[in-house]
Design an enzyme around this catalytic site. Structure first.
Site, PDB file in Angstrom:
ATOM      1  N   ARG A  55     -18.180 -12.842   8.756  1.00 58.07           N
ATOM      2  CA  ARG A  55     -18.671 -12.783  10.128  1.00 58.07           C
ATOM      3  C   ARG A  55     -20.093 -12.223  10.223  1.00 58.07           C
ATOM      4  O   ARG A  55     -20.832 -12.536  11.137  1.00 58.07           O
ATOM      5  CB  ARG A  55     -17.727 -11.865  10.909  1.00 58.07           C
ATOM      6  CG  ARG A  55     -17.691 -12.169  12.369  1.00 58.07           C
ATOM      7  CD  ARG A  55     -16.890 -11.161  13.169  1.00 58.07           C
ATOM      8  NE  ARG A  55     -15.772 -10.544  12.547  1.00 58.07           N
ATOM      9  CZ  ARG A  55     -14.495 -10.674  12.967  1.00 58.07           C
ATOM     10  NH1 ARG A  55     -14.214 -11.458  13.969  1.00 58.07           N
ATOM     11  NH2 ARG A  55     -13.539 -10.012  12.378  1.00 58.07           N
ATOM     12  N   HIS A 188      -0.026 -10.993  -6.793  1.00 54.18           N
ATOM     13  CA  HIS A 188      -0.875 -10.641  -7.942  1.00 54.18           C
ATOM     14  C   HIS A 188      -0.065 -10.066  -9.103  1.00 54.18           C
ATOM     15  O   HIS A 188      -0.542 -10.050 -10.231  1.00 54.18           O
ATOM     16  CB  HIS A 188      -2.047  -9.740  -7.520  1.00 54.18           C
ATOM     17  CG  HIS A 188      -1.697  -8.317  -7.237  1.00 54.18           C
ATOM     18  ND1 HIS A 188      -1.283  -7.883  -6.016  1.00 54.18           N
ATOM     19  CD2 HIS A 188      -1.706  -7.227  -8.034  1.00 54.18           C
ATOM     20  CE1 HIS A 188      -1.062  -6.583  -6.063  1.00 54.18           C
ATOM     21  NE2 HIS A 188      -1.302  -6.154  -7.281  1.00 54.18           N
ATOM     22  N   LYS A 192      -0.219 -10.293 -13.840  1.00 53.64           N
ATOM     23  CA  LYS A 192      -0.304  -9.175 -14.795  1.00 53.64           C
ATOM     24  C   LYS A 192       0.192  -9.656 -16.158  1.00 53.64           C
ATOM     25  O   LYS A 192       1.192 -10.359 -16.251  1.00 53.64           O
ATOM     26  CB  LYS A 192       0.521  -7.976 -14.303  1.00 53.64           C
ATOM     27  CG  LYS A 192      -0.075  -7.313 -13.054  1.00 53.64           C
ATOM     28  CD  LYS A 192       0.664  -6.063 -12.668  1.00 53.64           C
ATOM     29  CE  LYS A 192       0.268  -5.566 -11.286  1.00 53.64           C
ATOM     30  NZ  LYS A 192      -0.908  -4.700 -11.252  1.00 53.64           N
ATOM     31  N   HIS A 250       6.404  -8.398  -4.654  1.00 54.98           N
ATOM     32  CA  HIS A 250       6.245  -8.015  -6.062  1.00 54.98           C
ATOM     33  C   HIS A 250       7.586  -7.691  -6.748  1.00 54.98           C
ATOM     34  O   HIS A 250       7.871  -8.182  -7.831  1.00 54.98           O
ATOM     35  CB  HIS A 250       5.324  -6.806  -6.196  1.00 54.98           C
ATOM     36  CG  HIS A 250       4.003  -6.973  -5.516  1.00 54.98           C
ATOM     37  ND1 HIS A 250       3.303  -8.159  -5.525  1.00 54.98           N
ATOM     38  CD2 HIS A 250       3.237  -6.113  -4.796  1.00 54.98           C
ATOM     39  CE1 HIS A 250       2.161  -8.005  -4.860  1.00 54.98           C
ATOM     40  NE2 HIS A 250       2.105  -6.778  -4.408  1.00 54.98           N
TER      41      HIS A 250
HETATM   42  N1  LIG Z   1      -7.021  -5.292   0.171  1.00 51.41           N
HETATM   43  C1  LIG Z   1      -5.988  -5.373  -0.684  1.00 51.41           C
HETATM   44  O1  LIG Z   1      -5.832  -4.578  -1.623  1.00 51.41           O
HETATM   45  C2  LIG Z   1      -4.979  -6.446  -0.548  1.00 51.41           C
HETATM   46  C3  LIG Z   1      -5.134  -7.428   0.408  1.00 51.41           C
HETATM   47  N2  LIG Z   1      -4.230  -8.442   0.480  1.00 51.41           N
HETATM   48  C4  LIG Z   1      -4.374  -9.508   1.467  1.00 51.41           C
HETATM   49  O2  LIG Z   1      -5.670 -10.080   1.324  1.00 51.41           O
HETATM   50  C5  LIG Z   1      -6.164 -10.500   2.579  1.00 51.41           C
HETATM   51  C6  LIG Z   1      -7.509  -9.822   2.825  1.00 51.41           C
HETATM   52  O3  LIG Z   1      -7.304  -8.417   2.860  1.00 51.41           O
HETATM   53  P1  LIG Z   1      -8.509  -7.381   2.939  1.00 51.41           P
HETATM   54  O4  LIG Z   1      -9.639  -7.817   2.105  1.00 51.41           O
HETATM   55  O5  LIG Z   1      -7.902  -6.067   2.684  1.00 51.41           O
HETATM   56  O6  LIG Z   1      -8.908  -7.479   4.474  1.00 51.41           O
HETATM   57  P2  LIG Z   1     -10.289  -7.068   5.124  1.00 51.41           P
HETATM   58  O7  LIG Z   1     -10.043  -6.881   6.570  1.00 51.41           O
HETATM   59  O8  LIG Z   1     -10.951  -5.977   4.347  1.00 51.41           O
HETATM   60  O9  LIG Z   1     -11.178  -8.374   4.891  1.00 51.41           O
HETATM   61  C7  LIG Z   1     -11.112  -9.509   5.704  1.00 51.41           C
HETATM   62  C8  LIG Z   1     -12.497 -10.007   5.908  1.00 51.41           C
HETATM   63  O10 LIG Z   1     -12.434 -11.177   6.712  1.00 51.41           O
HETATM   64  C9  LIG Z   1     -13.332 -11.040   7.806  1.00 51.41           C
HETATM   65  N3  LIG Z   1     -12.819 -11.692   9.003  1.00 51.41           N
HETATM   66  C10 LIG Z   1     -11.656 -11.455   9.636  1.00 51.41           C
HETATM   67  N4  LIG Z   1     -11.525 -12.266  10.699  1.00 51.41           N
HETATM   68  C11 LIG Z   1     -12.644 -13.037  10.729  1.00 51.41           C
HETATM   69  C12 LIG Z   1     -13.098 -14.065  11.583  1.00 51.41           C
HETATM   70  N5  LIG Z   1     -12.398 -14.493  12.632  1.00 51.41           N
HETATM   71  N6  LIG Z   1     -14.300 -14.612  11.334  1.00 51.41           N
HETATM   72  C13 LIG Z   1     -15.045 -14.196  10.283  1.00 51.41           C
HETATM   73  N7  LIG Z   1     -14.667 -13.218   9.435  1.00 51.41           N
HETATM   74  C14 LIG Z   1     -13.479 -12.655   9.661  1.00 51.41           C
HETATM   75  C15 LIG Z   1     -13.436  -9.562   8.054  1.00 51.41           C
HETATM   76  O11 LIG Z   1     -14.634  -9.320   8.698  1.00 51.41           O
HETATM   77  P3  LIG Z   1     -14.820  -8.043   9.667  1.00 51.41           P
HETATM   78  O12 LIG Z   1     -14.797  -6.871   8.719  1.00 51.41           O
HETATM   79  O13 LIG Z   1     -16.115  -8.300  10.300  1.00 51.41           O
HETATM   80  O14 LIG Z   1     -13.647  -8.060  10.611  1.00 51.41           O
HETATM   81  C16 LIG Z   1     -13.371  -9.004   6.633  1.00 51.41           C
HETATM   82  O15 LIG Z   1     -14.642  -8.998   6.027  1.00 51.41           O
HETATM   83  C17 LIG Z   1      -5.084 -10.151   3.600  1.00 51.41           C
HETATM   84  O16 LIG Z   1      -4.241 -11.262   3.767  1.00 51.41           O
HETATM   85  C18 LIG Z   1      -4.323  -9.021   2.909  1.00 51.41           C
HETATM   86  O17 LIG Z   1      -3.002  -8.932   3.371  1.00 51.41           O
HETATM   87  C19 LIG Z   1      -3.159  -8.529  -0.395  1.00 51.41           C
HETATM   88  C20 LIG Z   1      -2.950  -7.577  -1.353  1.00 51.41           C
HETATM   89  C21 LIG Z   1      -3.826  -6.427  -1.496  1.00 51.41           C
HETATM   90  O1  LIG Z   2       0.092  -5.873  -2.696  1.00 44.06           O
HETATM   91  C1  LIG Z   2      -0.037  -4.672  -2.741  1.00 44.06           C
HETATM   92  O2  LIG Z   2      -0.116  -4.097  -3.962  1.00 44.06           O
HETATM   93  C2  LIG Z   2      -0.689  -2.808  -4.109  1.00 44.06           C
HETATM   94  C3  LIG Z   2      -0.241  -2.319  -5.482  1.00 44.06           C
HETATM   95  O3  LIG Z   2      -0.759  -3.163  -6.475  1.00 44.06           O
HETATM   96  P1  LIG Z   2      -0.985  -2.620  -7.953  1.00 44.06           P
HETATM   97  O4  LIG Z   2      -1.450  -3.809  -8.718  1.00 44.06           O
HETATM   98  O5  LIG Z   2      -2.004  -1.527  -7.850  1.00 44.06           O
HETATM   99  O6  LIG Z   2       0.323  -2.091  -8.428  1.00 44.06           O
HETATM  100  C4  LIG Z   2      -0.244  -1.860  -3.009  1.00 44.06           C
HETATM  101  O7  LIG Z   2      -0.931  -0.630  -3.105  1.00 44.06           O
HETATM  102  C5  LIG Z   2      -0.537  -2.492  -1.668  1.00 44.06           C
HETATM  103  O8  LIG Z   2      -0.056  -1.634  -0.632  1.00 44.06           O
HETATM  104  C6  LIG Z   2       0.134  -3.832  -1.554  1.00 44.06           C
HETATM  105  O9  LIG Z   2      -0.284  -4.482  -0.368  1.00 44.06           O
END
Ligand SMILES: NC(=O)C1=CN([C@@H]2O[C@H](COP(=O)(O)OP(=O)(O)OC[C@H]3O[C@@H](n4cnc5c(N)ncnc54)[C@H](OP(=O)(O)O)[C@@H]3O)[C@@H](O)[C@H]2O)C=CC1
Ligand SMILES: O=C1O[C@H](COP(=O)(O)O)[C@@H](O)[C@H](O)[C@H]1O
Length: 502
Positions: A55, A188, A192, A250
């Site tokens: 965004r 993920h 592993k 997981h």
């Molecule tokens: N983070 C993690 O460790 C894990 C994440 N996931 C999954 O991965 C996915 C991403 O997670 P995560 O990276 O943590 O999420 P974040 O919120 O950190 O990242 C999402 C990104 O997408 C952008 N975004 C959201 N909506 C819009 C939109 N309408 N238009 C443009 N940009 C947009 C956000 O921008 P902005 O910041 O401006 O809103 C942000 O940069 C999710 O489905 C989550 O459940 C799964 C396992 C682990």
């Molecule tokens: O998907 C997820 O996994 C992490 C744990 O992953 P790991 O590889 O570090 O064991 C967890 O912390 C998170 O809440 C969950 O969304």
């Protein structure tokens, strides 16, 4: 191509990767470092291009700066060589986009067209690193803007939905645009190294093949302990809880890989068909099992590695009334011929004393015991499969304690395969490296099929509904402990204990 390459030979990774959510936590912490490592290892095709979409308004240099910063933060300094970094950054492009509005999607078309005009025709992989509620919008807009063709693949993150109904809705929206053969649902844990090794261990070694059933295995134990807490993700986590966040995906995937029957071959669907059979055979929870076989917990303030940490209800952004569980332990089973009567004990929690994921296969004792009665408790083999922090497999065996004065005293010791010391030259790749590579090659065996996700939800929904009927608060456990005392009692009531040695 959906066939697993048995030789490990590389299929082509020549793709255009469009990454939605390129400035988000997952992309910065995991995806760019993983892509960089693939490039450094020479596994990315020279033509592969990466388009970041987010965004924020940024020019290309600004975006490259953000990616470089992420790499500097999350890749070990000794692995961040300048030549590889320069090559990697040169692959990047960036477009600002509101994902929920179709108007900007022409930018993706233009990026693709520029590639084609340079004589580079390659499939596009679309990676949705955003919340699942907008997967449908993105897929529709990609299609409506003409950005896709019949080679395009989509990668989606977990969790897909909140329950079976919401997951079906999201999967319908994805499925309206992408056929199942081009949908890559990430879990993920499947990337592993040791998790993949389960397939090799079970199906390449006749030693285990013949023993892997209720005649020889008394019980199975899976622990996925995390040291971290909510890490600023209260908004997401408090709606989910540990059952949805960790068990639905997981832990159930680990159960599947332990419990499934041998697939006919290594094709993605052969493996996934067997996993689905396990999910369908999982014992559902009934009301009378709840108090006995399931424990929900929530951490209170405590100490980890000598450092004070807040309780769940004191975390940033917390709602002090929340009954969401940050820990769950359960005894379940797989109701089929192979596993009849074998309990599967699962536990997972946040703010535990250490990060530790392991699977223990407890083999049955000998039918007749002839050694020192005091040592009877030792007398069973265990297979310890360690996923993290170090990855390795150890088979606990009993031998005679050495020394003239020991008589026929037994000693328990591991036949140990620690991957880092056994194969010191090979770096163990992060799960996302493996998964991204498989997506690029178009191989689906490490990804979760729609029916797997839905059977897993169905089983969890049943438990969540039973919890809701009872409406009991979770039991408290201090951060830095192994969970509520009741989770210890849950297993000791069967005359067993959670495995502690390694
Ligand atoms: N983070 C993690 O460790 C894990 C994440 N996931 C999954 O991965 C996915 C991403 O997670 P995560 O990276 O943590 O999420 P974040 O919120 O950190 O990242 C999402 C990104 O997408 C952008 N975004 C959201 N909506 C819009 C939109 N309408 N238009 C443009 N940009 C947009 C956000 O921008 P902005 O910041 O401006 O809103 C942000 O940069 C999710 O489905 C989550 O459940 C799964 C396992 C682990
Ligand atoms: O998907 C997820 O996994 C992490 C744990 O992953 P790991 O590889 O570090 O064991 C967890 O912390 C998170 O809440 C969950 O969304």
């Amino acid at each position: 191509m959906s066939h697993f390459s048995r030789s490990g030979q590389a299929a082509s990774t020549d793709i255009d990767l469009a990454l939605f959510g390129a400035l988000g936590d997952l992309a910065q912490r995991k995806l760019f470092p993983a892509l960089f490592q693939l490039d450094r290892e020479g596994l990315l095709d020279p033509g592969t291009r990466l388009l970041g979409l987010a965004r924020q308004e940024l020019d290309l240099d600004g975006f490259k700066g953000r990616v470089e910063k992420a790499l500097t933060t999350y890749v070990k300094a000794e692995e961040l060589d300048r030549k590889a970094l320069t090559r990697f950054l040169a692959r990047l492009d960036y477009r600002q986009l509101d994902f929920t509005r179709v108007e900007g999607y022409a930018a993706i078309q233009e990026w693709r067209k520029a590639g084609r005009e340079a004589g580079q025709e390659r499939p596009m992989v679309v990676y949705l690193s955003v919340a699942a509620r907008i997967y449908g919008d993105i897929c529709r807009h990609l299609e409506a803007s003409g950005s896709l063709d019949d080679q395009s693949r989509v990668v989606v993150e977990k969790p897909i939905g909140y329950d079976l109904a919401s997951s079906a809705e999201i999967n319908d929206a994805i499925g309206a645009v992408f056929p199942e053969s081009r949908v890559y649902r990430i879990d993920h844990y499947l990337g592993k190294e040791t998790v993949q090794n389960l397939i090799a261990l079970r199906f390449a070694n006749p030693l285990f093949g013949t023993q892997w059933n209720q005649n020889h295995i008394s019980h199975v134990e899976i622990t996925v302990a995390e040291q971290v807490g909510i890490e600023g993700r209260w908004g997401y986590f408090d709606d989910a809880g540990q059952l949805r966040d960790m068990v639905q995906n997981h832990l159930l995937q680990l159960v599947c890989l332990i419990a499934m029957d041998p697939p006919a071959n290594l094709d993605a669907d052969a493996i996934r068909d067997e996993k689905v059979k396990v999910l369908k055979a999982l014992r559902p929870f009934t009301d009378d099992m709840l108090g006995r076989d399931v424990v929900r917990g929530q951490y209170t303030a405590g100490t980890i590695n000598g450092k004070s940490v807040p309780g769940y209800l004191e975390e940033e952004g917390a709602n002090t009334e929340s009954h969401t569980e940050s820990f769950v332990a359960m005894k379940t089973g797989v109701e089929n011929w192979r596993w009849a009567g074998v309990p599967f004990y699962l536990r997972t929690g946040k703010r535990m004393p250490e990060k530790l994921s392991q699977i223990i296969i407890h083999f049955r004792q000998q039918p007749h015991y002839i050694f020192d009665p005091d040592q009877r408790g030792l007398a069973a083999n265990k297979l310890v499969i360690r996923l993290q922090p170090e990855e390795g497999i150890a088979l606990e065996v009993l031998t005679k304690d050495s020394g003239l004065d020991k008589g026929m005293r037994l000693r328990r010791g591991p036949l140990h395969l620690d991957f880092n010391s056994a194969f010191p030259k090979s770096r163990i790749p992060d799960a996302y490296e493996r998964l991204l590579l498989e997506v690029m090659k178009g191989q689906q065996y490490l990804f979760v099929r729609r029916d797997e996700v839905e059977h897993a939800w169905q089983w969890c929904d049943n438990l969540i509904a039973a919890w809701a009927d009872r409406d009991e608060p979770p039991r408290r456990y201090p951060a830095g402990s192994w969970g509520p005392v009741a989770s210890i009692a849950m297993i000791t009531q069967d005359g067993r204990s959670w495995y502690e040695d390694y």
